[in-house]
Scaffold this motif. Structure first.
Motif, PDB file in Angstrom:
ATOM      1  N   VAL A 152       1.206  -1.544  -0.588  1.00  0.00           N
ATOM      2  CA  VAL A 152      -0.469  -0.138  -0.008  1.00  0.00           C
ATOM      3  C   VAL A 152       0.607   1.133   0.045  1.00  0.00           C
ATOM      4  N   ALA A 153       2.269   1.368   0.353  1.00  0.00           N
ATOM      5  CA  ALA A 153       2.517   2.129   1.062  1.00  0.00           C
ATOM      6  C   ALA A 153       3.307   2.274  -0.188  1.00  0.00           C
ATOM      7  N   MET A 154       3.933   1.099  -1.075  1.00  0.00           N
ATOM      8  CA  MET A 154       4.391   1.854  -2.370  1.00  0.00           C
ATOM      9  C   MET A 154       3.610   2.044  -3.336  1.00  0.00           C
ATOM     10  N   LEU A 155       2.093   1.904  -3.120  1.00  0.00           N
ATOM     11  CA  LEU A 155       1.044   2.543  -4.039  1.00  0.00           C
ATOM     12  C   LEU A 155       1.661   4.096  -4.269  1.00  0.00           C
ATOM     13  N   GLY A 156       1.521   4.754  -3.371  1.00  0.00           N
ATOM     14  CA  GLY A 156       1.837   6.552  -3.357  1.00  0.00           C
ATOM     15  C   GLY A 156       3.156   6.366  -3.642  1.00  0.00           C
ATOM     16  N   LEU A 157       3.986   5.898  -3.365  1.00  0.00           N
ATOM     17  CA  LEU A 157       5.120   6.290  -4.005  1.00  0.00           C
ATOM     18  C   LEU A 157       5.335   5.941  -4.863  1.00  0.00           C
ATOM     19  N   GLY A 158       5.162   4.946  -5.466  1.00  0.00           N
ATOM     20  CA  GLY A 158       4.960   4.793  -7.177  1.00  0.00           C
ATOM     21  C   GLY A 158       5.325   6.104  -8.273  1.00  0.00           C
ATOM     22  N   VAL A 159       3.585   6.857  -7.834  1.00  0.00           N
ATOM     23  CA  VAL A 159       2.970   7.388  -9.103  1.00  0.00           C
ATOM     24  C   VAL A 159       4.608   8.795  -7.906  1.00  0.00           C
ATOM     25  N   ALA A 160       4.316   9.114  -7.127  1.00  0.00           N
ATOM     26  CA  ALA A 160       5.736  10.357  -7.120  1.00  0.00           C
ATOM     27  C   ALA A 160       7.165  10.221  -7.438  1.00  0.00           C
ATOM     28  N   GLU A 161       7.608   8.753  -7.369  1.00  0.00           N
ATOM     29  CA  GLU A 161       8.542   8.880  -8.002  1.00  0.00           C
ATOM     30  C   GLU A 161       7.987   8.493 -10.242  1.00  0.00           C
TER      31      GLU A 161
END
Length: 523
Positions: free
Chosen positions: A97-106
């Motif tokens: 779940v955390a990686m979903l948001g981080l993935g968009v920002a990256e």
């Protein structure tokens, strides 16, 4: 006729590093390692199930028994619970779940542009500490710092007339050496380690352990304070030890091929401004929602930091939103996102990079389940704690031993989660028997693991850092990087250990809902 020359014999340190590399290369992949450990636990449970032990199981009051995992009932139970064991594995959902948001920002370029903006306005005299600090900040994007901050460190040092390898060393120290430090922003590592710690703590023979809930921010105060320590120690090492030593190292890379740090375009600046405003607005609205005494974020007793408070249960969701919102705003403002489909592409790209972790998590979950069912963990914990009690080691010495053990294992296994899953399953319940809390034990692990990341040739990004060095000094190799980073590793581990012991002696809280002690079993 010239006599043939022989290569000089490697020194003692070189031979040691060669041995570590050779042994490390013989280890199987962590996923296969967990599968082999699962088989070993099953065989050990079969061999020891007929033995009798004098140790009492506090959960039953009876003599501790080892359960045979190869019995028909155990095998069918294992098969029936296989899917549930994996799906309910604590670290799995929170990390994804955390990686979903981080993935968009990256994916949208928000993280890249933000880091470049910070580094581009830094005064030269503060270049080193800011670079290390940015390396620490990059942890929120998991591995982004390795491929972004470290090469940028070389670029800005080179542009400032300083040795680029010193920039690489300082950035590497922040990104990897200070991997467990954080500037008041939780990272995906927090819920990952907390989930593994909770799973390991529940292996304890203490009846109370079954109800243990580890807060994802259980080390947050310590890791936030540690960020300042990492910056100061890294700053001193870079400017006083590394750069003077590099004065004799010639920069012989092709000038035409040396990378340049591009200035932010007008579109990128606009995107960063709007993304920053979106974070401020969202943060202000969120803070206002916390203020009322009857806020739905509060626990029934009105506390925000209590384990039962929805706020504490929503840490991972908040991390997701903290990067999703500015990432999307930056994407639309800068033009890197044209429609909602691009946002989904960012999430999909992040998930595609998590395939290996999911495979490892499957085998790790099955190993921890089998280890707990066998009672081998309880036996090891009770016997190990008894031995440590008989030795009468003080708490400080016990924690130092834990840190050194972690540092040693780190030379052979690069994955932080894999190491903690292996070490934690034994050390957490064992040290709980001595009255140490899982929060305290996890903090000690983070110190040993983080400080030695930078001298681990088997760490997946280590060869990449060598390639970065070779762009500026063609003869760079593993030995070059090890020689650069060894002073950081030794001094960080020494100072960080003292820092943790200082927290404990002064009874400074480690994090939200954390403690230093766990009620030891009474026999």
């Amino acid at each position: 006729m010239n006599k043939p020359t022989t290569a000089p014999r490697p020194g003692g340190l070189a031979r040691l590093l060669n041995t570590i590399e050779r042994l490390g290369n013989k280890l199987p992949d962590p996923a296969i390692l967990f599968a082999l450990l699962l088989a070993a636990v099953a065989m050990a449970s079969w061999a020891m199930s007929s033995m009798q032990f004098s140790e009492l199981d506090p959960r039953t009051g009876q003599a501790l028994e080892i359960r045979n995992l190869l019995s028909g009932a155990a095998l069918t139970a294992f098969a029936a619970n296989l899917v549930g064991t994996f799906v309910n594995f604590p670290p799995l959902g929170v990390v994804l779940v955390a990686m979903l948001g981080l993935g968009v920002a990256e994916y949208t370029g928000f993280i890249n542009a933000g880091l470049r903006a910070i580094l581009s306005v830094t005064p030269q005299r503060l270049l080193t500490p800011v670079l290390i600090a940015v390396g620490i900040l990059s942890h929120v994007a998991v591995d982004a710092g390795y491929v972004l901050v470290i090469p940028l460190g070389a670029v800005i040092f080179y542009a400032a007339g300083r040795h680029p390898l010193a920039g690489i060393a300082a950035a590497f120290a922040g990104v990897s050496g200070g991997f467990s430090a954080t500037f008041f922003i939780p990272s995906s590592l927090d819920p990952l380690l907390a989930g593994l710690t909770q799973a390991a703590a529940r292996l304890s023979a203490d009846p109370a352990a079954a109800q243990i809930v580890i807060n994802p921010l259980n080390n947050f105060y310590f890791t936030s304070a540690s960020a300042l320590l990492i910056v100061l120690v890294g700053w001193a090492i870079t400017d006083l030890l590394i750069e003077p030593r590099l004065k004799q190292t010639k920069i012989d890379g092709d000038p035409a091929e040396l990378p340049k740090m591009e200035a932010l375009s007008a579109v990128e600046k606009k995107g960063l401004l709007l993304a920053g405003l979106s974070v401020l607005v969202a943060g202000a609205l969120f803070a206002l929602s916390l203020l009322p005494g009857n806020s739905p974020w509060r626990a029934p007793d009105g506390q925000l930091a209590a384990a039962a408070a929805p706020l504490m249960k929503s840490i991972v969701a908040l991390i997701f939103l903290f990067f999703l919102i500015p990432g999307v705003v930056y994407g639309y403002a800068s033009g890197s996102v044209k429609n909602s489909g691009d946002v989904i592409k960012g999430m999909s790209k992040a998930m595609s990079g998590m395939g290996y972790y999911i495979v490892m998590a499957f085998f790790c979950a099955q190993f921890i389940y089998a280890f707990g069912q066998s009672n081998l963990g309880a036996l090891l914990a009770i016997k190990g704690a008894g031995w440590l009690k008989d030795m009468h080691f003080p708490v400080g010495a016990t924690l130092i031993g834990m840190i050194l053990l972690t540092a040693s294992v780190n030379l052979l296994i690069g994955s932080a989660s894999a190491k903690w899953a292996l070490i934690g399953a034994i050390m957490v319940p064992m040290l709980m028997e001595l009255g140490l809390s899982p929060d305290f034990i996890q903090a000690a692990y983070r110190v040993g693991d983080s400080s030695t990341n930078i001298i681990t040739p088997l760490m997946p990004y280590f060869p990449l850092i060598v390639v970065f060095c070779q762009k500026y000094v063609k003869g760079s190799g593993i030995g070059t990087l090890l020689a650069l980073m060894l002073p950081y590793a030794l001094l960080l581990m020494f100072s960080w250990t003292l820092f943790l012991l200082g927290f404990w002696m002064l009874d400074i809280p480690l994090g939200v809902g954390a403690s230093y002690t766990f009620p030891a079993l009474t026999r």
